[in-house]
Design an enzyme around this catalytic site. Structure first.
Site, short mmCIF file in Angstrom:
data_model
loop_
_atom_site.label_atom_id
_atom_site.label_comp_id
_atom_site.label_asym_id
_atom_site.label_seq_id
_atom_site.Cartn_x
_atom_site.Cartn_y
_atom_site.Cartn_z
N GLU A 167 0.85 -1.20 0.00
CA GLU A 167 0.00 0.00 0.00
C GLU A 167 0.87 1.23 0.00
OE1 GLU A 167 -0.30 2.36 2.52
OE2 GLU A 167 -2.06 3.44 1.83
N ASP A 196 -7.13 1.79 7.99
CA ASP A 196 -5.73 2.16 7.82
C ASP A 196 -5.43 3.26 8.84
OD1 ASP A 196 -3.76 3.42 4.96
OD2 ASP A 196 -3.22 2.96 7.04
N ASP A 298 -9.32 0.12 20.82
CA ASP A 298 -10.44 -0.69 21.32
C ASP A 298 -11.75 -0.23 20.68
OD1 ASP A 298 -11.89 -1.38 24.60
OD2 ASP A 298 -11.79 -2.57 22.76
N1 DTR Z 1 -2.00 6.88 3.19
C1 DTR Z 1 -2.10 6.16 4.44
C2 DTR Z 1 -2.35 7.05 5.62
C3 DTR Z 1 -3.43 8.03 5.35
C4 DTR Z 1 -3.25 9.35 5.15
N2 DTR Z 1 -4.48 9.93 4.97
C5 DTR Z 1 -5.42 8.99 5.02
C6 DTR Z 1 -6.81 9.05 4.85
C7 DTR Z 1 -7.55 7.87 4.95
C8 DTR Z 1 -6.89 6.62 5.19
C9 DTR Z 1 -5.48 6.58 5.34
C10 DTR Z 1 -4.78 7.77 5.25
C11 DTR Z 1 -0.79 5.43 4.70
O1 DTR Z 1 0.22 6.09 4.83
O2 DTR Z 1 -0.84 4.18 4.76
ZN ZN Z 2 1.50 4.81 5.55
ZN ZN Z 3 -1.44 3.08 6.11
CA CA Z 4 -13.34 -4.32 22.68
#
Ligand code: DTR
Ligand code: ZN
Ligand code: ZN
Ligand code: CA
Length: 436
Positions: A167, A196, A298
């Site tokens: 990812e 995430d 949690d």
């Molecule tokens: N891109 C994801 C972290 C992240 C940054 N902004 C958002 C918004 C919604 C979900 C995830 C994220 C990473 O670094 O894995």
């Molecule tokens: Zn990340």
């Molecule tokens: Zn992430």
């Molecule tokens: Ca729980």
């Protein structure tokens, strides 16, 4: 049996042969409009994070795509799911010259034409162990899947769980999955829930606003906790829900914030520190086990379970004390050939199997002396139920065997293994069942 396969003759051994097969009492499941989601034990989720931290520590400090720490993370998650009775699939792809892996886990049952998916990316950046980003989402999704097994949940829809690779390189694993999913399969997806970063140390409670039904489901849950939520506004494309959304699949998810700064208004409603990033260790080496807010982890884990149970459309759980697991699918036994197996998935139980586990067997087969029959426990341990015999010329095996399975975990995929060791007589497994 007429001509025993060489070396196959064996004296019958004493095996507890019980009385006739007990009349099968239909295991009526409790059918409910909607089965309540279980609480997800925080301790269990944190135990997964501890394992992921150990894996990173043992593999150069990270769990990044193409590094040994990522495959070790996949192996850890897969082993848990296999033991819990999931059907797992490893999907390989290449990115940046390295092999990547998506891990898919299907929970047997449910309407195959209505599939609810939940997922999280399992890879970290190379800079650190990625315990919040995204061990938190991965561990919460894993524990939710294990709760499905533990409770024996039989949802109306089919449940599929996913752990994505690469990812951090640009949603590579999830894009690969969606791009290689046949359109007929894609159309069966009723939703994809993405998790995430859900345990940021200075947490916010953000809900994706892509699909209104999924968004409402999460907001309803947080309303039961009197926790206000905000819409995740960092824009689409920032995580693995993006390829699903682009393919027209309803998506949603939760997020506790990354490198953006918490405002005073947000600190007012959520607590935490004004003027500080939600996660100061975002994509840094300090994204370790210490970089986790337990309350957020949690709450978000329980919200995931609530959404999975709510969006999977009702369902059933085995009756209290439900103790019978049966497979009635016929399985042909090749004449003087390889062993065949028939499986039952035991779930929703706690602890080990009993010392007097009842194994009911119904095999239609002429000259039953040809047959060797074993019970194989979820961890692979085999228990001999019946040996072959050159003198047992009677037909069919209709019997209940008693096995001391007290050293075996109850939950998981149990198999009946049958082999025809001599030529000319043939037959099939008609049905078999375990009674706890
Ligand atoms: N891109 C994801 C972290 C992240 C940054 N902004 C958002 C918004 C919604 C979900 C995830 C994220 C990473 O670094 O894995
Ligand atoms: Zn990340
Ligand atoms: Zn992430
Ligand atoms: Ca729980």
């Amino acid at each position: 049996m007429r001509f025993p396969a060489p070396g196959r003759l064996a004296a019958a051994t004493a095996v507890a042969l019980a009385a006739f097969l007990a009349p099968a009492l239909p295991a009526t499941a409790t059918t409910a409009a909607t089965v309540a989601a279980p609480d997800i034990p925080l301790a269990n989720v944190k135990a997964h994070l501890t394992q992921l931290q150990s894996i990173a520590t043992a593999n150069g400090g990270n769990r990044a795509h193409g590094r040994t720490g990522y495959k070790a993370s996949v192996d850890y998650v897969k082993a848990k799911l296999d033991a819990a009775g999931f059907t797992t699939t490893l999907q390989q792809f290449t990115s940046g010259g390295s092999t990547g892996y998506n891990l898919l886990a299907d929970w047997p049952g449910g309407d195959p034409n209505q599939v609810l998916m939940s997922g999280a990316h399992l890879d970290s950046v190379t800079a650190g162990p990625g315990i919040n980003d995204n061990g938190s989402g991965s561990a919460a999704v894993l524990e939710t899947a294990l709760a499905v097994s533990r409770t024996g949940y039989q949802p109306t829809k089919h449940l599929r769980f996913a752990w994505w690779g690469a990812e951090e390189l640009g949603l590579v694993g999830s894009k690969y999955y969606v791009n290689n999913l046949a359109s007929s399969e894609r159309s069966k997806l009723t939703g994809y829930l993405n998790f995430d970063m859900i345990a940021s140390p200075n947490p916010g409670y953000f809900v994706y606003d892509d699909d209104p039904t999924i968004e409402k489901t999460f907001k309803d849950y947080f309303a039961t906790l009197s926790i206000p939520t905000e819409i995740e506004t960092e824009g689409d494309g920032r995580s693995d829900h993006a390829p699903f959304k682009s393919a027209g699949v309803p998506v949603g998810g939760l997020f506790s914030g990354a490198d953006y700064i918490k405002t005073s208004a947000q600190a007012q409603k959520w607590g935490g520190t004004t003027g500080q990033a939600f996660d100061r260790c975002y994509h840094a080496s300090c994204d370790t086990s210490a970089n986790i807010n337990d309350t957020a982890l949690d709450r978000n884990s329980d919200a995931i379970a609530y959404a999975v149970w709510t969006l999977s459309g009702g369902g059933t759980t085995p009756p209290d004390g439900g103790n019978q697991y049966e497979n009635t699918t016929d399985v042909a036994v090749p004449d003087a050939g390889a062993a065949v197996t028939s499986a039952v998935t035991v779930s929703g139980r706690t602890g080990n199997a009993p010392a007097a586990l009842q194994v009911g067997v119904d095999i239609k087969h002429t000259w039953r002396g040809d047959l060797v029959i074993d019970l194989v426990a979820p961890d692979g341990t085999a228990y001999r139920l019946k040996n072959s015999s050159s003198s047992d010329s009677a037909d069919n095996v209709l019997a209940t065997y008693t096995v001391n399975a007290s050293s075996e975990a109850a939950n998981g995929s149990w198999k009946l293994r049958v082999q025809d060791t001599a030529a000319q007589d043939t037959g099939y497994i008609d049905s078999w069942k375990l009674t706890f």
